[in-house]
Design a protein around this motif. Structure first.
Motif, PDB file in Angstrom:
ATOM      1  N   THR A 171       0.849  -1.194   0.000  1.00 44.64           N
ATOM      2  CA  THR A 171       0.000   0.000   0.000  1.00 44.64           C
ATOM      3  C   THR A 171       0.885   1.245   0.000  1.00 44.64           C
ATOM      4  O   THR A 171       2.083   1.165   0.264  1.00 44.64           O
ATOM      5  CB  THR A 171      -0.905   0.052   1.255  1.00 44.64           C
ATOM      6  OG1 THR A 171      -0.079  -0.110   2.416  1.00 44.64           O
ATOM      7  CG2 THR A 171      -1.963  -1.040   1.242  1.00 44.64           C
ATOM      8  N   VAL A 172       0.265   2.373  -0.283  1.00 43.98           N
ATOM      9  CA  VAL A 172       1.021   3.621  -0.278  1.00 43.98           C
ATOM     10  C   VAL A 172       0.209   4.698   0.411  1.00 43.98           C
ATOM     11  O   VAL A 172      -1.016   4.737   0.294  1.00 43.98           O
ATOM     12  CB  VAL A 172       1.397   4.056  -1.724  1.00 43.98           C
ATOM     13  CG1 VAL A 172       0.159   4.244  -2.583  1.00 43.98           C
ATOM     14  CG2 VAL A 172       2.236   5.325  -1.723  1.00 43.98           C
ATOM     15  N   SER A 173       0.892   5.536   1.169  1.00 40.39           N
ATOM     16  CA  SER A 173       0.218   6.732   1.674  1.00 40.39           C
ATOM     17  C   SER A 173       1.122   7.901   1.324  1.00 40.39           C
ATOM     18  O   SER A 173       2.343   7.800   1.409  1.00 40.39           O
ATOM     19  CB  SER A 173      -0.003   6.651   3.182  1.00 40.39           C
ATOM     20  OG  SER A 173       1.242   6.609   3.839  1.00 40.39           O
ATOM     21  N   SER A 174       0.515   8.967   0.877  1.00 41.63           N
ATOM     22  CA  SER A 174       1.307  10.075   0.365  1.00 41.63           C
ATOM     23  C   SER A 174       0.513  11.365   0.425  1.00 41.63           C
ATOM     24  O   SER A 174      -0.712  11.357   0.370  1.00 41.63           O
ATOM     25  CB  SER A 174       1.661   9.790  -1.090  1.00 41.63           C
ATOM     26  OG  SER A 174       2.451  10.851  -1.590  1.00 41.63           O
ATOM     27  N   SER A 175       1.237  12.461   0.566  1.00 38.54           N
ATOM     28  CA  SER A 175       0.571  13.750   0.370  1.00 38.54           C
ATOM     29  C   SER A 175       1.516  14.636  -0.428  1.00 38.54           C
ATOM     30  O   SER A 175       2.732  14.564  -0.261  1.00 38.54           O
ATOM     31  CB  SER A 175       0.208  14.390   1.709  1.00 38.54           C
ATOM     32  OG  SER A 175       1.312  14.340   2.583  1.00 38.54           O
ATOM     33  N   LEU A 176       0.945  15.426  -1.306  1.00 46.65           N
ATOM     34  CA  LEU A 176       1.740  16.265  -2.201  1.00 46.65           C
ATOM     35  C   LEU A 176       2.679  17.160  -1.395  1.00 46.65           C
ATOM     36  O   LEU A 176       2.260  17.798  -0.442  1.00 46.65           O
ATOM     37  CB  LEU A 176       0.838  17.117  -3.089  1.00 46.65           C
ATOM     38  CG  LEU A 176       0.403  16.476  -4.410  1.00 46.65           C
ATOM     39  CD1 LEU A 176      -0.492  17.417  -5.192  1.00 46.65           C
ATOM     40  CD2 LEU A 176       1.615  16.099  -5.256  1.00 46.65           C
ATOM     41  N   GLY A 177       3.939  17.164  -1.806  1.00 47.52           N
ATOM     42  CA  GLY A 177       4.907  18.018  -1.149  1.00 47.52           C
ATOM     43  C   GLY A 177       5.461  17.442   0.145  1.00 47.52           C
ATOM     44  O   GLY A 177       6.396  17.975   0.723  1.00 47.52           O
ATOM     45  N   ALA A 178       4.878  16.336   0.630  1.00 48.93           N
ATOM     46  CA  ALA A 178       5.332  15.814   1.924  1.00 48.93           C
ATOM     47  C   ALA A 178       5.867  14.392   1.831  1.00 48.93           C
ATOM     48  O   ALA A 178       6.010  13.713   2.832  1.00 48.93           O
ATOM     49  CB  ALA A 178       4.205  15.895   2.940  1.00 48.93           C
ATOM     50  N   GLY A 179       6.142  13.944   0.612  1.00 56.76           N
ATOM     51  CA  GLY A 179       6.725  12.615   0.467  1.00 56.76           C
ATOM     52  C   GLY A 179       5.730  11.481   0.480  1.00 56.76           C
ATOM     53  O   GLY A 179       4.508  11.694   0.591  1.00 56.76           O
ATOM     54  N   SER A 180       6.231  10.261   0.354  1.00 59.42           N
ATOM     55  CA  SER A 180       5.385   9.070   0.257  1.00 59.42           C
ATOM     56  C   SER A 180       5.942   7.963   1.128  1.00 59.42           C
ATOM     57  O   SER A 180       7.141   7.892   1.369  1.00 59.42           O
ATOM     58  CB  SER A 180       5.377   8.542  -1.180  1.00 59.42           C
ATOM     59  OG  SER A 180       5.080   9.585  -2.080  1.00 59.42           O
ATOM     60  N   THR A 181       5.046   7.091   1.560  1.00 60.44           N
ATOM     61  CA  THR A 181       5.461   5.886   2.289  1.00 60.44           C
ATOM     62  C   THR A 181       4.831   4.675   1.622  1.00 60.44           C
ATOM     63  O   THR A 181       3.614   4.605   1.491  1.00 60.44           O
ATOM     64  CB  THR A 181       4.983   5.932   3.764  1.00 60.44           C
ATOM     65  OG1 THR A 181       5.532   7.115   4.373  1.00 60.44           O
ATOM     66  CG2 THR A 181       5.463   4.695   4.526  1.00 60.44           C
ATOM     67  N   PHE A 182       5.679   3.761   1.176  1.00 58.85           N
ATOM     68  CA  PHE A 182       5.197   2.492   0.617  1.00 58.85           C
ATOM     69  C   PHE A 182       5.358   1.445   1.702  1.00 58.85           C
ATOM     70  O   PHE A 182       6.418   1.320   2.314  1.00 58.85           O
ATOM     71  CB  PHE A 182       6.014   2.105  -0.621  1.00 58.85           C
ATOM     72  CG  PHE A 182       5.638   2.892  -1.836  1.00 58.85           C
ATOM     73  CD1 PHE A 182       4.694   2.401  -2.728  1.00 58.85           C
ATOM     74  CD2 PHE A 182       6.187   4.139  -2.082  1.00 58.85           C
ATOM     75  CE1 PHE A 182       4.303   3.139  -3.864  1.00 58.85           C
ATOM     76  CE2 PHE A 182       5.810   4.885  -3.199  1.00 58.85           C
ATOM     77  CZ  PHE A 182       4.868   4.371  -4.082  1.00 58.85           C
ATOM     78  N   THR A 183       4.279   0.716   1.954  1.00 50.37           N
ATOM     79  CA  THR A 183       4.289  -0.301   3.012  1.00 50.37           C
ATOM     80  C   THR A 183       4.011  -1.676   2.424  1.00 50.37           C
ATOM     81  O   THR A 183       3.034  -1.855   1.704  1.00 50.37           O
ATOM     82  CB  THR A 183       3.208   0.025   4.074  1.00 50.37           C
ATOM     83  OG1 THR A 183       3.455   1.355   4.567  1.00 50.37           O
ATOM     84  CG2 THR A 183       3.282  -0.941   5.239  1.00 50.37           C
TER      85      THR A 183
END
Length: 188
Positions: A171-183
């Motif tokens: 899964t991925v969680s991300s917000s524009l300008g604040a980076g992403s986390t892939f889990t």
């Protein structure tokens, strides 16, 4: 000479095509069950170090700080050929979308019968509308980075197939300008 430059260009395109075809074949093979994963215990430290080694030139070129948090996890269970490709892919993406002197964090943690692998970056982030499409074949985000760096748009699709063939989830969680986390969640 200009001839050498042209040849180099052709070679680069041929490499990209070979890469593309191999990824597509792998996706098809995994989907059809012709490639079966053979999970076995993998040393966590070694697993991470090997993937980092593969992506180190991209990280170094942009002076990206790499943080590794193993959190006491000694091993993870996965196919020694295919599972490393997932981390290499996530790291290569993180390196690509993280600006100069940004940070990429790899963390492992244990949650009951699941091992969790996270790759977090301080990059440009992903627009919410794009998140659901990220794992589709040939999808490439509208990020300006993609205009400079060629990719096949198959990396994440392949990563997803490999993880799911391990009975895991990505899964991925991300917000524009604040980076992403892939889990990545994997059964132990």
């Amino acid at each position: 000479s200009s001839q050498e430059e042209r040849l180099a260009k052709i070679e680069k395109h041929a490499d990209l095509l070979t890469h593309l075809i191999n990824d597509l074949l792998d996706i098809a093979r995994i989907e059809s069950g012709r490639v079966t994963m053979e999970p076995r215990p993998l040393d966590a430290r070694e697993f991470v170090a090997t993937a980092v080694e593969a992506v180190k030139p991209q990280l170094d070129a942009k002076h990206i700080t790499l943080a590794i948090q193993l959190d006491g996890v000694k091993e993870l269970v996965g196919d020694p050929t295919h599972l490393p490709r997932v981390l290499v892919n996530l790291l290569a993406n993180a390196a690509k979308y993280t600006p100069e002197r940004g940070t990429v964090t790899i963390s492992l943690s244990q949650h009951g019968a699941q091992t969790q692998l996270e790759v977090r970056d301080t990059g440009c982030g992903i627009a919410p509308a794009e998140v659901p499409k990220l794992f589709q074949e040939f999808y490439r985000s509208a990020s300006p980075v993609n205009d400079q760096v060629r990719g096949t748009g198959l990396g994440l699709a392949l990563a997803k197939r490999i993880v799911e063939a391990h009975h895991g989830a990505i899964t991925v969680s991300s917000s524009l300008g604040a980076g992403s986390t892939f889990t990545v969640q994997l059964p132990t």
